[in-house]
Design a protein around this motif. Structure first.
Motif, PDB file in Angstrom:
ATOM      1  N   ALA A 168       1.068  -1.348  -0.161  1.00 47.96           N
ATOM      2  CA  ALA A 168      -0.055  -0.036  -0.153  1.00 47.96           C
ATOM      3  C   ALA A 168       0.945   0.972  -0.495  1.00 47.96           C
ATOM      4  O   ALA A 168       2.384   0.878   0.481  1.00 47.96           O
ATOM      5  CB  ALA A 168      -0.682   0.182   0.882  1.00 47.96           C
ATOM      6  N   LYS A 169       0.508   2.020  -0.133  1.00 46.47           N
ATOM      7  CA  LYS A 169       0.938   3.421  -1.259  1.00 46.47           C
ATOM      8  C   LYS A 169       1.178   4.524   0.665  1.00 46.47           C
ATOM      9  O   LYS A 169      -0.206   4.099   0.941  1.00 46.47           O
ATOM     10  CB  LYS A 169       0.860   4.656  -1.753  1.00 46.47           C
ATOM     11  CG  LYS A 169       1.004   4.066  -3.072  1.00 46.47           C
ATOM     12  CD  LYS A 169       2.432   3.010  -3.467  1.00 46.47           C
ATOM     13  CE  LYS A 169       2.851   2.275  -5.443  1.00 46.47           C
ATOM     14  NZ  LYS A 169       4.225   1.981  -4.876  1.00 46.47           N
ATOM     15  N   VAL A 170       1.755   4.978   0.786  1.00 46.70           N
ATOM     16  CA  VAL A 170       0.966   5.755   2.328  1.00 46.70           C
ATOM     17  C   VAL A 170       2.581   6.788   2.158  1.00 46.70           C
ATOM     18  O   VAL A 170       2.928   7.178   1.114  1.00 46.70           O
ATOM     19  CB  VAL A 170       1.730   5.312   3.509  1.00 46.70           C
ATOM     20  CG1 VAL A 170       3.111   4.998   3.529  1.00 46.70           C
ATOM     21  CG2 VAL A 170       1.280   6.237   4.450  1.00 46.70           C
ATOM     22  N   GLU A 171       1.364   8.485   2.279  1.00 50.52           N
ATOM     23  CA  GLU A 171       2.507  10.050   2.274  1.00 50.52           C
ATOM     24  C   GLU A 171       2.258  10.485   3.237  1.00 50.52           C
ATOM     25  O   GLU A 171       1.175  10.216   4.369  1.00 50.52           O
ATOM     26  CB  GLU A 171       0.991  10.460   1.521  1.00 50.52           C
ATOM     27  CG  GLU A 171       1.237  10.374  -0.147  1.00 50.52           C
ATOM     28  CD  GLU A 171       0.267  11.259  -0.852  1.00 50.52           C
ATOM     29  OE1 GLU A 171      -0.004  11.977  -0.027  1.00 50.52           O
ATOM     30  OE2 GLU A 171       0.372  11.197  -2.345  1.00 50.52           O
ATOM     31  N   PHE A 172       2.902  11.145   3.863  1.00 47.78           N
ATOM     32  CA  PHE A 172       3.606  11.637   5.507  1.00 47.78           C
ATOM     33  C   PHE A 172       3.230  13.550   4.284  1.00 47.78           C
ATOM     34  O   PHE A 172       4.548  13.888   4.525  1.00 47.78           O
ATOM     35  CB  PHE A 172       4.473  11.369   5.679  1.00 47.78           C
ATOM     36  CG  PHE A 172       4.816   9.575   5.931  1.00 47.78           C
ATOM     37  CD1 PHE A 172       3.860   9.480   7.053  1.00 47.78           C
ATOM     38  CD2 PHE A 172       5.290   9.018   5.473  1.00 47.78           C
ATOM     39  CE1 PHE A 172       4.438   7.593   7.618  1.00 47.78           C
ATOM     40  CE2 PHE A 172       5.633   8.009   5.754  1.00 47.78           C
ATOM     41  CZ  PHE A 172       5.305   7.073   6.333  1.00 47.78           C
ATOM     42  N   LYS A 173       2.190  14.117   5.541  1.00 48.36           N
ATOM     43  CA  LYS A 173       2.307  15.785   4.905  1.00 48.36           C
ATOM     44  C   LYS A 173       3.037  16.375   6.017  1.00 48.36           C
ATOM     45  O   LYS A 173       3.179  17.238   5.609  1.00 48.36           O
ATOM     46  CB  LYS A 173       0.398  15.929   4.501  1.00 48.36           C
ATOM     47  CG  LYS A 173       0.045  15.052   3.185  1.00 48.36           C
ATOM     48  CD  LYS A 173      -0.843  15.521   2.671  1.00 48.36           C
ATOM     49  CE  LYS A 173      -1.586  14.607   1.457  1.00 48.36           C
ATOM     50  NZ  LYS A 173      -2.969  14.755   1.136  1.00 48.36           N
ATOM     51  N   GLU A 174       3.083  15.775   7.166  1.00 44.21           N
ATOM     52  CA  GLU A 174       3.440  16.182   8.956  1.00 44.21           C
ATOM     53  C   GLU A 174       5.498  16.680   8.338  1.00 44.21           C
ATOM     54  O   GLU A 174       5.524  15.614   8.696  1.00 44.21           O
ATOM     55  CB  GLU A 174       3.086  15.957   9.538  1.00 44.21           C
ATOM     56  CG  GLU A 174       1.640  16.300   9.715  1.00 44.21           C
ATOM     57  CD  GLU A 174       1.478  15.600  11.144  1.00 44.21           C
ATOM     58  OE1 GLU A 174       2.230  15.307  11.503  1.00 44.21           O
ATOM     59  OE2 GLU A 174       0.521  16.163  11.507  1.00 44.21           O
ATOM     60  N   VAL A 175       5.766  17.318   7.560  1.00 39.91           N
ATOM     61  CA  VAL A 175       7.035  17.907   6.666  1.00 39.91           C
ATOM     62  C   VAL A 175       7.943  19.217   7.456  1.00 39.91           C
ATOM     63  O   VAL A 175       7.906  19.851   7.104  1.00 39.91           O
ATOM     64  CB  VAL A 175       7.488  17.660   4.748  1.00 39.91           C
ATOM     65  CG1 VAL A 175       8.967  17.509   4.820  1.00 39.91           C
ATOM     66  CG2 VAL A 175       7.631  16.624   4.627  1.00 39.91           C
ATOM     67  N   LEU A 176       8.485  18.703   8.446  1.00 38.32           N
ATOM     68  CA  LEU A 176       9.145  19.453   9.439  1.00 38.32           C
ATOM     69  C   LEU A 176      10.368  20.189   8.695  1.00 38.32           C
ATOM     70  O   LEU A 176      10.254  21.624   8.789  1.00 38.32           O
ATOM     71  CB  LEU A 176       9.473  18.867  10.837  1.00 38.32           C
ATOM     72  CG  LEU A 176       8.378  18.307  11.860  1.00 38.32           C
ATOM     73  CD1 LEU A 176       9.052  17.545  12.759  1.00 38.32           C
ATOM     74  CD2 LEU A 176       7.624  19.281  12.165  1.00 38.32           C
TER      75      LEU A 176
END
Length: 101
Positions: free
Chosen positions: A31-39
């Motif tokens: 499954a593909k997962v995206e992390f949008k909380e990039v510090l």
């Protein structure tokens, strides 16, 4: 090129191709997962967000889910005949980082 992302209250420094163990996310393998909380993101120059970098996304692919090694918690109070032994195994999701954009 690397990025610092936030997931589950923890921060991780990731590069493309890294394999990271996150807290369990209940996702299927592949499954593909995206992390949008990039510090923060570094591609030659460091860009730090307030609190997150605008438009930055880290993409990954789930490899598998599993459980870590058992950690033994043992408490003993001397001269009181009081002992406590507990075990703990962390559930994790192993993710391979495919793209930093």
């Amino acid at each position: 090129m690397y990025a610092i992302i936030k997931n589950g209250g923890k921060q991780y420094k990731v590069k493309e191709g890294d394999i990271i163990c996150f807290d369990k996310m209940n996702l299927e393998p592949k499954a593909k997962v995206e992390f949008k909380e990039v510090l923060a993101i570094n591609d030659g120059e460091l860009k730090v967000g307030t609190p997150f970098v605008e438009g930055a996304v880290v993409e990954g692919e789930v490899i598998n889910e599993g459980r870590g090694k058992k950690v033994i918690i043992f408490k003993k109070r001397r001269r009181k005949d009081s002992k406590l032994k507990r075990g703990f195994r962390r559930d994790f999701t192993r993710v391979k980082i495919t793209k930093i954009a």
